[in-house]
Enzyme design. Structure first.
Site, short mmCIF file in Angstrom:
data_model
loop_
_atom_site.label_atom_id
_atom_site.label_comp_id
_atom_site.label_asym_id
_atom_site.label_seq_id
_atom_site.Cartn_x
_atom_site.Cartn_y
_atom_site.Cartn_z
N GLU A 141 42.83 35.81 50.23
CA GLU A 141 41.53 36.51 50.17
C GLU A 141 41.61 37.69 49.21
O GLU A 141 40.68 37.96 48.44
CB GLU A 141 41.13 37.04 51.56
CG GLU A 141 40.62 35.99 52.49
CD GLU A 141 40.36 36.59 53.88
OE1 GLU A 141 40.11 37.81 53.98
OE2 GLU A 141 40.44 35.82 54.85
N ALA A 142 42.72 38.42 49.29
CA ALA A 142 42.89 39.56 48.38
C ALA A 142 43.02 39.09 46.93
O ALA A 142 42.49 39.73 46.01
CB ALA A 142 44.12 40.38 48.80
N GLU A 143 43.72 37.97 46.73
CA GLU A 143 43.84 37.42 45.37
C GLU A 143 42.46 37.16 44.77
O GLU A 143 42.20 37.48 43.61
CB GLU A 143 44.64 36.12 45.39
CG GLU A 143 46.09 36.29 45.77
CD GLU A 143 46.87 34.97 45.71
OE1 GLU A 143 46.69 34.21 44.76
OE2 GLU A 143 47.65 34.71 46.64
N ASN A 199 41.84 30.37 43.01
CA ASN A 199 41.71 31.55 42.14
C ASN A 199 40.87 31.22 40.90
O ASN A 199 40.06 32.05 40.46
CB ASN A 199 43.09 32.07 41.73
CG ASN A 199 43.68 32.95 42.81
OD1 ASN A 199 43.20 34.06 43.05
ND2 ASN A 199 44.71 32.45 43.48
N GLY A 245 43.23 25.39 42.84
CA GLY A 245 42.31 26.12 41.97
C GLY A 245 41.37 27.08 42.68
O GLY A 245 40.26 27.33 42.21
N GLU A 257 60.21 36.64 31.06
CA GLU A 257 60.92 36.55 32.33
C GLU A 257 59.89 36.32 33.44
O GLU A 257 58.87 37.03 33.49
CB GLU A 257 61.69 37.84 32.59
CG GLU A 257 62.80 37.67 33.60
CD GLU A 257 63.50 38.99 33.88
OE1 GLU A 257 63.89 39.22 35.03
OE2 GLU A 257 63.62 39.80 32.94
N HIS A 259 50.11 36.65 41.14
CA HIS A 259 51.30 36.29 41.91
C HIS A 259 51.14 36.81 43.34
O HIS A 259 50.71 37.94 43.55
CB HIS A 259 52.54 36.91 41.26
CG HIS A 259 53.80 36.56 41.99
ND1 HIS A 259 54.39 35.32 41.90
CD2 HIS A 259 54.54 37.27 42.88
CE1 HIS A 259 55.45 35.28 42.69
NE2 HIS A 259 55.57 36.45 43.29
C1 GAR Z 1 48.11 31.37 44.57
O1 GAR Z 1 48.48 31.94 45.80
C2 GAR Z 1 48.83 32.03 43.42
O2 GAR Z 1 49.00 33.42 43.62
C3 GAR Z 1 50.15 31.32 43.44
O3 GAR Z 1 49.83 29.97 43.69
C4 GAR Z 1 48.63 29.93 44.47
C5 GAR Z 1 47.64 29.03 43.78
O4 GAR Z 1 46.52 28.80 44.57
N1 GAR Z 1 50.84 31.49 42.21
C6 GAR Z 1 52.17 31.56 42.12
O5 GAR Z 1 52.91 31.48 43.06
C7 GAR Z 1 52.68 31.75 40.70
N2 GAR Z 1 54.02 32.28 40.72
P1 GAR Z 1 45.14 28.37 43.92
O6 GAR Z 1 45.44 27.12 43.09
O7 GAR Z 1 44.26 28.05 45.08
O8 GAR Z 1 44.65 29.51 43.08
#
Ligand code: GAR
Length: 216
Positions: free
Chosen positions: A174-176, A16, A14, A145, A111
């Site tokens: 970090e970018a996310e 993000n 969690g 999809e 993603h």
């Molecule tokens: C993140 O890197 C997200 O982009 C990826 O899972 C991680 C979750 O981390 N999502 C996918 O791969 C979806 N296809 P988080 O729980 O720390 O946010």
């Protein structure tokens, strides 16, 4: 105008979700987190959300006979909490067509790649194996999809010769954490319109604001 009521779906740590929660704390944020919902009872993100004072729910996929029943329960929980908009944040279940259509243009995902490159899992190892010079992350509207749909924001992350999947994942993450709150804000401000399956951002040409590598 009231704040957009957001539900976040998680399956794991969690981080993000935390970035979204933090960004909604500011009084002028156009969105508020109404619910964090996990399909995994042990997801670390549930505790983080509770510590932030956000209502949490578990809808465990194993309690349901099939995906349709699971998704119907997800939908009920979201609607019951007054959720108007859904953010998938590391939610690792495939959603049914029905669910995706019910939340069409009201559900976004993050993603860890520059879509449409590397949909699915193990994106960082696959980017390294392919020898691409840049990877990154994408926030997009959800379509049925997997990992497709109109792109709202992307950030590019250069790949260094010494990178492995873990070091790359850490920089992409970090970018996310920068682009997910930014994309949610754009949507909650009503600045995103989907035209011909492309997300058009009103005012995005303003100086200092870009839809790639945005600075918060
Ligand atoms: C993140 O890197 C997200 O982009 C990826 O899972 C991680 C979750 O981390 N999502 C996918 O791969 C979806 N296809 P988080 O729980 O720390 O946010």
């Amino acid at each position: 105008m009231g704040k957009l009521k957001v539900g976040i779906l998680i399956s794991g740590r969690g981080s993000n979700m935390q970035a979204l929660i933090d960004s909604c704390r500011s009084p002028d944020a156009p969105a508020e987190i109404a619910l964090v919902l996990s399909n995994e009872p042990t997801a670390a993100g549930l505790r983080r959300a509770a510590e932030a004072g956000i209502p949490t729910r578990v809808v465990h996929h194993r309690d349901f006979a099939d995906r349709a029943a699971f998704d119907a329960a997800l939908h009920r929980a979201l609607v019951g909490a007054g959720v108007e908009f859904v953010c998938l944040a590391g939610f690792m279940r495939l959603l049914t067509n029905d669910f995706v259509e019910r939340w069409r243009d009201r559900m976004i995902n993050i993603h860890p790649s520059l879509l449409p490159a590397f949909p699915g899992l193990n994106t960082h190892a696959r980017a390294l194996a392919a020898g691409v010079r840049f990877t990154g992350c994408t926030v997009h509207f959800v379509r049925s999809e997997m990992d497709t749909g109109p792109i709202i924001v992307q950030a590019a992350v250069p790949i260094r010769p010494e990178d492995n999947a873990d070091s790359l994942a850490a920089r992409v993450l970090e970018a996310e954490h920068r682009i997910y709150p930014y994309a949610l804000r754009l949507v909650a401000e009503g600045r995103v319109t989907i035209i011909g399956e492309r997300a058009i951002i009103a005012g995005a040409e303003a100086p200092g604001e870009t839809l790639f590598n945005p600075v918060p």
